[in-house]
Design an enzyme around this catalytic site. Structure first.
Site, PDB file in Angstrom:
ATOM      1  N   CYS A   2       4.094  -1.862  -8.501  1.00 55.15           N
ATOM      2  CA  CYS A   2       5.387  -2.708  -9.328  1.00 55.15           C
ATOM      3  C   CYS A   2       5.124  -2.811 -10.921  1.00 55.15           C
ATOM      4  O   CYS A   2       4.026  -3.076 -11.089  1.00 55.15           O
ATOM      5  CB  CYS A   2       5.358  -4.034  -8.430  1.00 55.15           C
ATOM      6  SG  CYS A   2       5.221  -4.177  -6.730  1.00 55.15           S
ATOM      7  N   ARG A  27       5.081   3.720 -11.992  1.00 54.52           N
ATOM      8  CA  ARG A  27       4.403   3.111 -11.295  1.00 54.52           C
ATOM      9  C   ARG A  27       4.520   2.593  -9.847  1.00 54.52           C
ATOM     10  O   ARG A  27       3.609   2.569  -9.044  1.00 54.52           O
ATOM     11  CB  ARG A  27       3.891   1.881 -12.011  1.00 54.52           C
ATOM     12  CG  ARG A  27       3.538   1.929 -13.301  1.00 54.52           C
ATOM     13  CD  ARG A  27       3.260   0.371 -14.101  1.00 54.52           C
ATOM     14  NE  ARG A  27       2.484  -0.266 -13.520  1.00 54.52           N
ATOM     15  CZ  ARG A  27       1.334  -0.465 -13.705  1.00 54.52           C
ATOM     16  NH1 ARG A  27       0.820   0.045 -14.753  1.00 54.52           N
ATOM     17  NH2 ARG A  27       0.481  -1.284 -13.121  1.00 54.52           N
ATOM     18  N   TRP A  74       7.357  -1.852  -5.585  1.00 49.74           N
ATOM     19  CA  TRP A  74       6.666  -0.820  -4.451  1.00 49.74           C
ATOM     20  C   TRP A  74       6.432  -1.734  -3.405  1.00 49.74           C
ATOM     21  O   TRP A  74       5.666  -2.533  -3.533  1.00 49.74           O
ATOM     22  CB  TRP A  74       5.396  -0.296  -5.308  1.00 49.74           C
ATOM     23  CG  TRP A  74       4.775   0.843  -4.445  1.00 49.74           C
ATOM     24  CD1 TRP A  74       5.179   2.149  -4.266  1.00 49.74           C
ATOM     25  CD2 TRP A  74       3.702   0.839  -3.591  1.00 49.74           C
ATOM     26  NE1 TRP A  74       4.157   2.718  -3.689  1.00 49.74           N
ATOM     27  CE2 TRP A  74       3.277   1.890  -3.032  1.00 49.74           C
ATOM     28  CE3 TRP A  74       2.757  -0.407  -3.080  1.00 49.74           C
ATOM     29  CZ2 TRP A  74       2.148   2.034  -2.239  1.00 49.74           C
ATOM     30  CZ3 TRP A  74       1.962  -0.201  -2.175  1.00 49.74           C
ATOM     31  CH2 TRP A  74       1.439   1.135  -1.873  1.00 49.74           C
ATOM     32  N   ASN A 100       4.407  -9.087  -9.343  1.00 49.29           N
ATOM     33  CA  ASN A 100       3.537  -8.125  -9.016  1.00 49.29           C
ATOM     34  C   ASN A 100       2.369  -8.982  -8.177  1.00 49.29           C
ATOM     35  O   ASN A 100       1.692 -10.050  -8.485  1.00 49.29           O
ATOM     36  CB  ASN A 100       3.025  -7.234  -9.788  1.00 49.29           C
ATOM     37  CG  ASN A 100       4.087  -6.409 -10.547  1.00 49.29           C
ATOM     38  OD1 ASN A 100       5.047  -6.372 -10.009  1.00 49.29           O
ATOM     39  ND2 ASN A 100       3.600  -5.956 -11.748  1.00 49.29           N
ATOM     40  N   GLY A 101       1.655  -8.250  -7.127  1.00 47.50           N
ATOM     41  CA  GLY A 101       0.665  -8.812  -6.387  1.00 47.50           C
ATOM     42  C   GLY A 101       1.068  -9.353  -5.131  1.00 47.50           C
ATOM     43  O   GLY A 101       2.034  -8.982  -4.413  1.00 47.50           O
ATOM     44  N   GLU A 481     -10.306  17.653  -4.989  1.00 50.14           N
ATOM     45  CA  GLU A 481      -9.257  17.335  -6.140  1.00 50.14           C
ATOM     46  C   GLU A 481      -8.000  18.079  -5.812  1.00 50.14           C
ATOM     47  O   GLU A 481      -6.828  17.904  -5.643  1.00 50.14           O
ATOM     48  CB  GLU A 481      -9.884  17.326  -7.350  1.00 50.14           C
ATOM     49  CG  GLU A 481      -9.153  16.790  -8.350  1.00 50.14           C
ATOM     50  CD  GLU A 481      -8.155  15.625  -8.298  1.00 50.14           C
ATOM     51  OE1 GLU A 481      -8.590  14.588  -7.457  1.00 50.14           O
ATOM     52  OE2 GLU A 481      -7.237  15.445  -9.113  1.00 50.14           O
ATOM     53  N   LYS A 485      -4.411  17.001  -4.738  1.00 50.32           N
ATOM     54  CA  LYS A 485      -3.308  17.174  -5.777  1.00 50.32           C
ATOM     55  C   LYS A 485      -2.167  17.764  -4.925  1.00 50.32           C
ATOM     56  O   LYS A 485      -0.955  17.406  -4.977  1.00 50.32           O
ATOM     57  CB  LYS A 485      -3.470  18.350  -6.625  1.00 50.32           C
ATOM     58  CG  LYS A 485      -4.310  17.657  -7.809  1.00 50.32           C
ATOM     59  CD  LYS A 485      -3.767  16.756  -8.922  1.00 50.32           C
ATOM     60  CE  LYS A 485      -3.868  15.577  -8.304  1.00 50.32           C
ATOM     61  NZ  LYS A 485      -4.790  14.559  -8.737  1.00 50.32           N
ATOM     62  N   GLU A 488      -0.467  15.327  -2.461  1.00 51.19           N
ATOM     63  CA  GLU A 488       0.046  14.073  -3.028  1.00 51.19           C
ATOM     64  C   GLU A 488       1.655  14.527  -3.460  1.00 51.19           C
ATOM     65  O   GLU A 488       2.671  13.560  -3.512  1.00 51.19           O
ATOM     66  CB  GLU A 488      -0.496  13.662  -4.232  1.00 51.19           C
ATOM     67  CG  GLU A 488      -1.670  12.849  -4.091  1.00 51.19           C
ATOM     68  CD  GLU A 488      -2.502  12.460  -5.771  1.00 51.19           C
ATOM     69  OE1 GLU A 488      -2.507  11.434  -5.771  1.00 51.19           O
ATOM     70  OE2 GLU A 488      -2.745  13.553  -6.515  1.00 51.19           O
ATOM     71  N   HIS A 504     -17.979  23.935  10.728  1.00 49.59           N
ATOM     72  CA  HIS A 504     -18.368  22.999  11.796  1.00 49.59           C
ATOM     73  C   HIS A 504     -17.118  21.982  11.995  1.00 49.59           C
ATOM     74  O   HIS A 504     -17.106  20.991  12.013  1.00 49.59           O
ATOM     75  CB  HIS A 504     -19.272  21.764  11.283  1.00 49.59           C
ATOM     76  CG  HIS A 504     -20.776  22.684  10.990  1.00 49.59           C
ATOM     77  ND1 HIS A 504     -21.458  22.976  11.969  1.00 49.59           N
ATOM     78  CD2 HIS A 504     -21.263  22.997   9.864  1.00 49.59           C
ATOM     79  CE1 HIS A 504     -22.585  23.463  11.199  1.00 49.59           C
ATOM     80  NE2 HIS A 504     -22.260  23.604   9.940  1.00 49.59           N
ATOM     81  N   LYS A 603       1.223   4.864  -9.150  1.00 52.62           N
ATOM     82  CA  LYS A 603       0.169   5.395 -10.348  1.00 52.62           C
ATOM     83  C   LYS A 603      -0.992   4.492 -10.082  1.00 52.62           C
ATOM     84  O   LYS A 603      -2.144   4.784 -10.443  1.00 52.62           O
ATOM     85  CB  LYS A 603       1.078   5.405 -11.487  1.00 52.62           C
ATOM     86  CG  LYS A 603       0.059   5.721 -12.582  1.00 52.62           C
ATOM     87  CD  LYS A 603      -0.100   7.184 -12.562  1.00 52.62           C
ATOM     88  CE  LYS A 603      -1.204   7.478 -13.790  1.00 52.62           C
ATOM     89  NZ  LYS A 603      -1.845   8.941 -13.318  1.00 52.62           N
TER      90      LYS A 603
END
Ligand code: G6P
Length: 608
Positions: A2, A27, A74, A100-101, A481, A485, A488, A504, A603
């Site tokens: 947020c 964000r 968010w 926020n929070g 990574e 990417k 995401e 395996h 973000k």
């Protein structure tokens, strides 16, 4: 996550707030809203979805006033719909709050408020703050906010306005970042400096427990006992063009292409080639202190956790100090072996990730020294760590981290050089590494100049529904990574694995539909990886190989190839990650995905 922005001054607030929200949209962005003092009271407009929807609403029915607060949400509590969007307004409509929070005791407070006749419109935890502030309001907004916050458990970054104590914003912070922007007879509050950078570079970062009171005539910072605090004014050195797209269709692509410069910036002034070491002014550790640690723990989340894995390899190989890498969210809740003889390295692009911050605090509590490898200057982790290394990569806006990753690995290399040379790494080895590091920006430039080859590859694979990424040694974290990417931003399921470990389990998935990306440059584990390529090929997998030279051993076994320049093993992951970033980017674009604002992601994750 947020975002908050607020304005008090002589100008019309709505356009400034919308502009700020757009800069914060990266964000978190499932809904947005504003509350403005319109001359007769607090007027609130909010909408689900993108900020452009809120903007259209506001252009159809403008809200005019010079004091206001705004929010991008968010969702944590309740659906991302219009009712749950912030700001939330008190029962009598005079007080508006953005938050926020998470208010952890919101259920208890809600019951208490309902008992006193308050009714709730939304499913959010934030609404209790609006009603609580009304409950305590006796004409002075900061006094009411202080009383309300005394009852709250949890985390918050808030901004509050009141129709009665008007032309004032009260902001407060506990656990969620917030700063005050100082303009010319105008003041801002924001959760992220990018929201206000177009208007001021002078900021005061709030610490937990701080409350800011802003009006047209100035600002005051007080604590929860209303005692005035003296806070440092910081100057932000990011430029506005750094937070704009500069001709690129997406921030992510811009940031991928910035990497030759950002890697250079991380190294700038820090390499000491004659001594084969580095200079890191921000560590705040003497050489003797650096030598005194028995072990190193690196903690991080997401992409930063992947760079931590590379750091583990680097530090153990070159310094022989034992390293543990921990997911920050797990570290906090087990009983890690951390004490005064532990160095805890905390890696975070934003410097605000809640789990990483909490892990750092836990390490400190156990006596460890903490070092932050952070991009955002002045962020909480940067301020609370004992020392650190700034990335100097400039603002990263694309939700999928790219340039921060390559700079994190570079920063870890700088740290390793320093510690390695203090221990028994030879000067020649140090110089060899520095020479290779200096070549990296040019080598990344070379890869980027052939981005069209990756784009063609993306065309070929854009319809895939699964991907495997395989690498060994330093390229195993690069495989993780690469897979992260892709998932995401393109929403294709992808997994990274150590190439040999594929046998395996994941091997069961391989058929002619499965693209397998091998990171196979000509390094010390190349021979080993060729047999893994064969294993995939034998099961008709479609092999995409990231190689560094003509490899007879791979002849006839790979379907697609992309060449990267050769470097030392320990730098290979930087070069390998660039084509993987591009592959994810182009596939996502070709699938029509919103690359800079992928669904459900934020973000900076400032809640647990
Ligand atoms: C979120 C972002 C990731 C990032 C992670 C850690 O999940 O979407 O891109 O890697 O947080 O963020 P940090 O700012 O601590 O590096």
């Amino acid at each position: 996550m947020c975002g908050i922005v607020g304005y008090v001054g002589p100008k019309l607030a709505t356009p400034l707030l919308i502009e700020g929200l757009k800069r914060l949209e990266y964000r978190g962005y499932d809904s947005a809203g504003v509350a403005i003092m319109n001359g007769s009271g607090v007027e609130t407009v909010k909408e689900s979805g993108k900020i452009t929807r809120l903007e259209s609403l506001l252009s159809a029915t403008p809200v005019v006033g010079t004091t206001g607060i705004a929010h991008t949400r968010w969702a944590t509590h309740g659906q991302p719909n219009q009712v749950n969007a912030h700001p939330h307004v008190s029962q009598d409509g005079t007080i508006a709050v953005v938050h926020n929070g998470i208010i952890e005791n919101s259920m208890v407070l809600k019951q208490m408020l309902e008992g006193r006749g308050y009714t709730f419109q939304s499913d959010t935890d934030t609404e209790v703050l609006a009603h609580l502030t009304q409950e305590f309001f006796e004409g002075n907004l900061e006094e009411a906010v202080i009383q309300a916050l005394r009852m709250v458990e949890g985390t918050y970054g808030i901004a509050v306005i009141s129709a009665t104590d008007s032309h004032k914003i009260v902001a407060a912070r506990k656990g969620s970042p917030l700063l005050v922007g100082l303009g010319d007879q105008e003041y801002f509050v924001a959760s992220d400096v990018s929201a206000i950078l177009a208007h001021t570079r002078q900021v005061v970062y709030l610490d937990d427990g701080d409350l800011a009171v802003l009006d047209r005539d100035g600002y005051r910072i007080i604590d929860l006992d209303a005692t005035e605090l003296q806070k440092k004014v910081s100057r932000v050195d990011w430029d506005l063009d750094q937070i704009e797209r500069g001709g690129f269709p997406h921030f992510m692509l811009k940031e991928i292409f910035e990497q030759p410069d950002t890697i250079e910036n991380t190294m700038r002034g820090r390499l000491l080639p004659d001594d084969g070491t580095s200079r890191l002014g921000g560590l705040n550790l003497t050489d003797d202190e650096l030598l005194s640690f028995d072990n190193i723990v690196i903690t991080a989340c997401g992409t930063s956790w992947h760079s931590a894995l590379i750091g583990e390899n680097l530090i153990e190989e070159l310094t022989r100090v034992p390293v543990e890498v921990e997911y920050a969210s797990e570290f906090r809740y087990r009983n890690p072996i951390v004490n005064e003889r532990t160095l805890c390295i905390v890696i975070s692009q934003s410097g605000e990730t809640a789990d990483t911050l909490a892990a750092m605090r836990e390490a400190k509590r156990r006596g460890a020294r903490t070092l932050g490898i952070v991009n955002v200057v002045g962020s909480t982790i940067a301020r609370e760590s004992d020392g650190g290394i700034y990335l100097h990569a400039g603002p990263e806006i694309g939700v999928a981290s790219t340039k921060a990753f390559t700079s994190q690995v570079t920063a870890l290399l700088l740290f390793t050089l320093k510690l390695g040379r203090l221990r028994d790494m030879s000067i020649l080895r140090g110089r060899e590494i520095i020479d290779a590091m200096k070549a990296i920006p040019g080598q990344v430039r070379d890869i980027l100049s052939r981005a069209d080859e990756i784009e063609a590859l993306a065309e070929e694979f854009k319809r895939a529904s699964n991907f495997l990424y395989l690498g060994r040694g330093y390229n195993f974290p690069a495989a993780l990574e690469g897979a992260l990417k892709l998932k995401e931003i393109s929403y294709i399921h992808a997994e990274g694995y150590p190439a040999a470990e594929m046998k395996h389990g994941p091997i069961a998935l391989i058929d002619e539909m499965m693209p397998v990306v091998f990171i196979a440059p000509h390094d010390s584990v190349f021979d080993k990886i060729t047999s893994n390529v064969q294993e995939v090929k034998a099961r008709k997998g479609r092999v995409i190989a990231i190689t560094s030279r003509d490899e007879p051993a791979l002849k006839g076994k790979i379907d697609y190839e992309f060449r990267i320049p050769e470097t030392l093993d320990l730098l290979g992951s930087i070069l390998a990650s660039v084509p993987l970033q591009l592959l994810a980017y182009y596939i996502a674009v070709k699938r029509g995905a919103n690359v800079d604002q992928p669904r459900n992601l934020a973000k900076s994750v400032t809640v647990e």
